[in-house]
Write a protein that holds these residues in place. Structure first.
Motif, PDB file in Angstrom:
ATOM      1  N   ILE A 272       0.849  -1.195   0.000  1.00  0.00           N
ATOM      2  CA  ILE A 272       0.000   0.000   0.000  1.00  0.00           C
ATOM      3  C   ILE A 272       0.882   1.241   0.000  1.00  0.00           C
ATOM      4  CG2 ILE A 272      -1.923   1.199   1.094  1.00  0.00           C
ATOM      5  CD1 ILE A 272      -2.538  -1.348   2.656  1.00  0.00           C
TER       6      ILE A 272
ATOM      7  N   PHE B  79      -2.077  -1.529  -3.733  1.00  0.00           N
ATOM      8  CA  PHE B  79      -3.120  -0.537  -3.524  1.00  0.00           C
ATOM      9  C   PHE B  79      -2.490   0.849  -3.385  1.00  0.00           C
ATOM     10  CE2 PHE B  79      -4.707  -4.534  -1.867  1.00  0.00           C
ATOM     11  CZ  PHE B  79      -6.004  -4.594  -2.361  1.00  0.00           C
TER      12      PHE B  79
ATOM     13  N   VAL C  67      -8.570  -1.219   0.982  1.00  0.00           N
ATOM     14  CA  VAL C  67      -8.053  -2.508   1.430  1.00  0.00           C
ATOM     15  C   VAL C  67      -8.988  -3.252   2.389  1.00  0.00           C
ATOM     16  CG1 VAL C  67      -6.090  -3.617   2.597  1.00  0.00           C
ATOM     17  CG2 VAL C  67      -5.709  -1.651   1.112  1.00  0.00           C
TER      18      VAL C  67
ATOM     19  N   TYR D 254     -10.991  -6.015   0.932  1.00  0.00           N
ATOM     20  CA  TYR D 254     -10.090  -7.054   0.422  1.00  0.00           C
ATOM     21  C   TYR D 254      -9.635  -7.983   1.550  1.00  0.00           C
ATOM     22  CZ  TYR D 254      -6.171  -9.231  -2.032  1.00  0.00           C
ATOM     23  OH  TYR D 254      -5.308 -10.154  -2.590  1.00  0.00           O
TER      24      TYR D 254
ATOM     25  N   ILE E 207       1.537  -6.872   5.431  1.00  0.00           N
ATOM     26  CA  ILE E 207       1.272  -5.636   4.690  1.00  0.00           C
ATOM     27  C   ILE E 207       2.534  -4.774   4.696  1.00  0.00           C
ATOM     28  CG2 ILE E 207      -0.090  -3.521   4.518  1.00  0.00           C
ATOM     29  CD1 ILE E 207      -2.339  -4.881   5.976  1.00  0.00           C
TER      30      ILE E 207
END
Length: 240
Positions: free
Chosen positions: A8, A34, A40, A43, A52
């Motif tokens: 991200i 992303f 997110v 998801y 992450i």
């Protein structure tokens, strides 16, 4: 075992650079990228994610705030150009805090930390024989070998036990249950179902049959049962 991760970052260049660097690590599987943490949440409800890689200063929501609001966050490595968030990052139990530009040496160190954590978790899951959940506001101990299958109902799950007609109901989701259950013994077969592998009586790539119940296999979960299907089919052939 592959470590499933998402990236991200609101900066496309930084996102692509991190992706290129991570492709050098065979133990890392990049599921999705992303540009905003706002995208997110849904998801994560539908996909199991181990890790992450998360930028902090992004329009709309800080990465640190995003993690605070997650009910059951995966492992996190912060990737940022700003050192002033380091203390807050580690207060959130981040595995590591990487300052941009990220060197390959620091990235390697961070991934090794993740591997150690995942290895310890896997060992713990393989050794435990039960889970503890809340049922009707009370902690309830459930032995893994008593679980037949689990059905997800948005913010709740039904746990179907062997030799019990009425399922147990607890406030959770299937992603949360996956984290509690050892992958060696349980498999996700559908957006709505996790099954105990030892309870499977018949298996195809579209349907699993347990005792007195047949459950569908979702298309995106076929890969989860391909090896299982081959094993069951082989065992039946050897019995003929």
């Amino acid at each position: 075992m592959k470590i499933k991760c998402i990236l991200i970052d609101d900066e496309p260049f930084a996102l692509n650079l991190l992706e290129d660097d991570l492709l050098n690590f065979t133990q890392i599987e990049i599921l999705q990228k992303f540009n905003s943490p706002i995208e997110v949440v849904d998801y994560l409800k539908k996909h199991p994610v181990d890790l992450i890689f998360l930028d902090i200063q992004m329009p709309g929501q800080l990465g640190t705030q995003f993690i605070r609001e997650l009910q059951d966050p995966p492992l996190v490595i912060f990737t940022t150009a700003y050192h002033q968030y380091a203390v807050e990052g580690f207060e959130l139990n981040a595995v590591d805090y990487l300052l941009k530009p990220i060197s390959k040496e620091r990235l390697t160190t961070a991934i090794r930390k993740v591997e150690d954590i995942v290895a310890r978790q896997t060992k713990h899951f393989n050794e435990k024989d039960h889970i503890v959940i809340h049922v009707e506001y009370k902690k309830t101990k459930i032995f893994l070998n008593e679980i037949n299958y689990i059905e997800g109902l948005k913010d709740y799950v039904k746990i179907y036990l062997v030799d019990r007609q009425v399922p147990l109901l607890t406030r959770s989701n299937l992603r949360g249950m996956e984290k509690l259950l050892p992958a060696n013994d349980f498999v996700r077969i559908h957006n709505s179902f996790i099954v105990n592998k030892t309870r499977i009586e018949h298996c195809t790539l579209t349907k699993l049959t347990l005792r007195e119940v047949a459950l569908p296999v979702g298309k995106k979960y076929v890969k989860n049962i391909e090896q299982l299907h081959t094993k069951i089919t082989s065992n039946k052939d050897n019995m003929i």
